[in-house]
Design a protein around this motif. Structure first.
Motif, PDB file in Angstrom:
ATOM      1  N   VAL A 129       0.834  -1.202   0.000  1.00  0.00           N
ATOM      2  CA  VAL A 129       0.000   0.000   0.000  1.00  0.00           C
ATOM      3  C   VAL A 129       0.869   1.252   0.000  1.00  0.00           C
ATOM      4  O   VAL A 129       1.884   1.316   0.689  1.00  0.00           O
ATOM      5  CB  VAL A 129      -0.928  -0.001   1.243  1.00  0.00           C
ATOM      6  CG1 VAL A 129      -1.663   1.309   1.381  1.00  0.00           C
ATOM      7  CG2 VAL A 129      -1.895  -1.170   1.176  1.00  0.00           C
ATOM      8  N   ARG A 130       0.433   2.251  -0.779  1.00  0.00           N
ATOM      9  CA  ARG A 130       1.069   3.573  -0.739  1.00  0.00           C
ATOM     10  C   ARG A 130      -0.052   4.617  -0.710  1.00  0.00           C
ATOM     11  O   ARG A 130      -1.102   4.440  -1.333  1.00  0.00           O
ATOM     12  CB  ARG A 130       2.031   3.787  -1.895  1.00  0.00           C
ATOM     13  CG  ARG A 130       1.397   3.876  -3.246  1.00  0.00           C
ATOM     14  CD  ARG A 130       2.430   3.962  -4.375  1.00  0.00           C
ATOM     15  NE  ARG A 130       1.769   4.015  -5.650  1.00  0.00           N
ATOM     16  CZ  ARG A 130       1.227   2.979  -6.283  1.00  0.00           C
ATOM     17  NH1 ARG A 130       1.276   1.775  -5.754  1.00  0.00           N
ATOM     18  NH2 ARG A 130       0.622   3.142  -7.441  1.00  0.00           N
ATOM     19  N   LEU A 131       0.179   5.676   0.020  1.00  0.00           N
ATOM     20  CA  LEU A 131      -0.812   6.744   0.124  1.00  0.00           C
ATOM     21  C   LEU A 131      -0.566   7.773  -0.971  1.00  0.00           C
ATOM     22  O   LEU A 131       0.578   8.094  -1.282  1.00  0.00           O
ATOM     23  CB  LEU A 131      -0.725   7.400   1.498  1.00  0.00           C
ATOM     24  CG  LEU A 131      -0.945   6.449   2.685  1.00  0.00           C
ATOM     25  CD1 LEU A 131      -0.698   7.181   3.995  1.00  0.00           C
ATOM     26  CD2 LEU A 131      -2.340   5.858   2.655  1.00  0.00           C
ATOM     27  N   MET A 132      -1.649   8.278  -1.548  1.00  0.00           N
ATOM     28  CA  MET A 132      -1.570   9.279  -2.606  1.00  0.00           C
ATOM     29  C   MET A 132      -2.459  10.465  -2.211  1.00  0.00           C
ATOM     30  O   MET A 132      -3.508  10.698  -2.822  1.00  0.00           O
ATOM     31  CB  MET A 132      -2.031   8.660  -3.936  1.00  0.00           C
ATOM     32  CG  MET A 132      -1.238   7.427  -4.334  1.00  0.00           C
ATOM     33  SD  MET A 132      -1.985   6.469  -5.695  1.00  0.00           S
ATOM     34  CE  MET A 132      -1.974   7.657  -7.013  1.00  0.00           C
ATOM     35  N   PRO A 133      -2.066  11.217  -1.167  1.00  0.00           N
ATOM     36  CA  PRO A 133      -2.941  12.282  -0.668  1.00  0.00           C
ATOM     37  C   PRO A 133      -3.236  13.377  -1.687  1.00  0.00           C
ATOM     38  O   PRO A 133      -4.312  13.978  -1.646  1.00  0.00           O
ATOM     39  CB  PRO A 133      -2.186  12.834   0.541  1.00  0.00           C
ATOM     40  CG  PRO A 133      -0.792  12.350   0.417  1.00  0.00           C
ATOM     41  CD  PRO A 133      -0.831  11.114  -0.420  1.00  0.00           C
ATOM     42  N   GLU A 134      -2.320  13.612  -2.640  1.00  0.00           N
ATOM     43  CA  GLU A 134      -2.548  14.659  -3.642  1.00  0.00           C
ATOM     44  C   GLU A 134      -3.769  14.345  -4.501  1.00  0.00           C
ATOM     45  O   GLU A 134      -4.461  15.243  -4.968  1.00  0.00           O
ATOM     46  CB  GLU A 134      -1.325  14.826  -4.558  1.00  0.00           C
ATOM     47  CG  GLU A 134      -0.025  15.077  -3.856  1.00  0.00           C
ATOM     48  CD  GLU A 134       0.633  13.793  -3.338  1.00  0.00           C
ATOM     49  OE1 GLU A 134       0.428  12.696  -3.907  1.00  0.00           O
ATOM     50  OE2 GLU A 134       1.352  13.892  -2.334  1.00  0.00           O
ATOM     51  N   GLN A 135      -4.030  13.051  -4.731  1.00  0.00           N
ATOM     52  CA  GLN A 135      -5.176  12.631  -5.533  1.00  0.00           C
ATOM     53  C   GLN A 135      -6.328  12.104  -4.673  1.00  0.00           C
ATOM     54  O   GLN A 135      -7.342  11.675  -5.210  1.00  0.00           O
ATOM     55  CB  GLN A 135      -4.764  11.524  -6.526  1.00  0.00           C
ATOM     56  CG  GLN A 135      -3.843  11.963  -7.622  1.00  0.00           C
ATOM     57  CD  GLN A 135      -2.374  11.854  -7.209  1.00  0.00           C
ATOM     58  OE1 GLN A 135      -2.011  11.108  -6.317  1.00  0.00           O
ATOM     59  NE2 GLN A 135      -1.535  12.638  -7.857  1.00  0.00           N
ATOM     60  N   ASN A 136      -6.145  12.091  -3.355  1.00  0.00           N
ATOM     61  CA  ASN A 136      -7.116  11.536  -2.420  1.00  0.00           C
ATOM     62  C   ASN A 136      -7.426  10.075  -2.766  1.00  0.00           C
ATOM     63  O   ASN A 136      -8.571   9.638  -2.789  1.00  0.00           O
ATOM     64  CB  ASN A 136      -8.401  12.367  -2.365  1.00  0.00           C
ATOM     65  CG  ASN A 136      -9.210  12.075  -1.117  1.00  0.00           C
ATOM     66  OD1 ASN A 136      -8.656  11.791  -0.054  1.00  0.00           O
ATOM     67  ND2 ASN A 136     -10.524  12.132  -1.242  1.00  0.00           N
TER      68      ASN A 136
END
Length: 184
Positions: free
Chosen positions: A61-68
């Motif tokens: 898993v990786r978080l992509m907060p810029e794209q929500n």
């Protein structure tokens, strides 16, 4: 007398504070916890069309907060059912999340395939494998429950006058906002 006034003033402030409308509250599911929750859904075994069997495991898993959104890379092994050849590859997807009130779960939504790469796959199979990538991702991950909120916890949330609201991907993890419940 001075002490009595202070106590009365403090009691008045507390009474006013308890009458004020509560604001939103948040809780966060960390990236590590998301990793654990998703890993519990694997290995996945299935068919890829009539010619292939597959096993998927080890999601990262990786978080992509810029794209929500949340991204996930999954190791996939595909076996040719006719020739018994085995190919190893990597499926990379990203997805949003949503709250499902019917079972109080947080689910994947809008799964998008970024890439589906294999090493050593004969050229004649490349197009077939790529054609099945979105179908595979949809079958394996579409609407998958990431987290189930226990009924006891949901009752506590409702008892406090809250309900689940927005879910946002942040650098820290998945932030769930609990909104004050609308009174009918």
């Amino acid at each position: 007398m001075q002490r009595t006034r202070r106590l009365c003033l403090l009691a008045g402030v507390l009474a006013l504070a308890s009458c004020a409308a509560p604001g939103p509250r948040t809780t966060t599911i960390s990236q590590e916890r998301l990793q654990t929750l998703l890993a519990a859904r694997f290995p996945y075994t299935g068919k890829l069309g009539a010619l292939f069997e597959l096993q998927a495991q080890a999601p990262q898993v990786r978080l992509m907060p810029e794209q929500n959104r949340i991204g996930t890379s999954i190791q996939v092994q595909v076996s040719d059912r006719l020739g018994r050849a085995t190919f190893n590859g990597l499926l990379d997807v990203d997805y949003g999340v949503r709250f499902e009130p019917s079972d109080q779960s947080i689910r994947m939504a809008d799964v998008h395939v970024n890439s589906f790469n294999f090493t050593g796959v004969p050229e004649r199979y490349q197009a077939i494998v790529q054609d099945y990538a979105q179908q595979l991702a949809g079958r394996m991950l579409g609407d998958l429950s990431l987290h189930q909120i226990r009924a006891k916890d949901m009752e506590t949330i409702k008892g406090w006058g809250y309900e689940p609201g927005a879910i946002d991907v942040t650098p820290e993890g998945l932030r769930i906002t609990l909104q004050p419940r609308q009174q009918p």
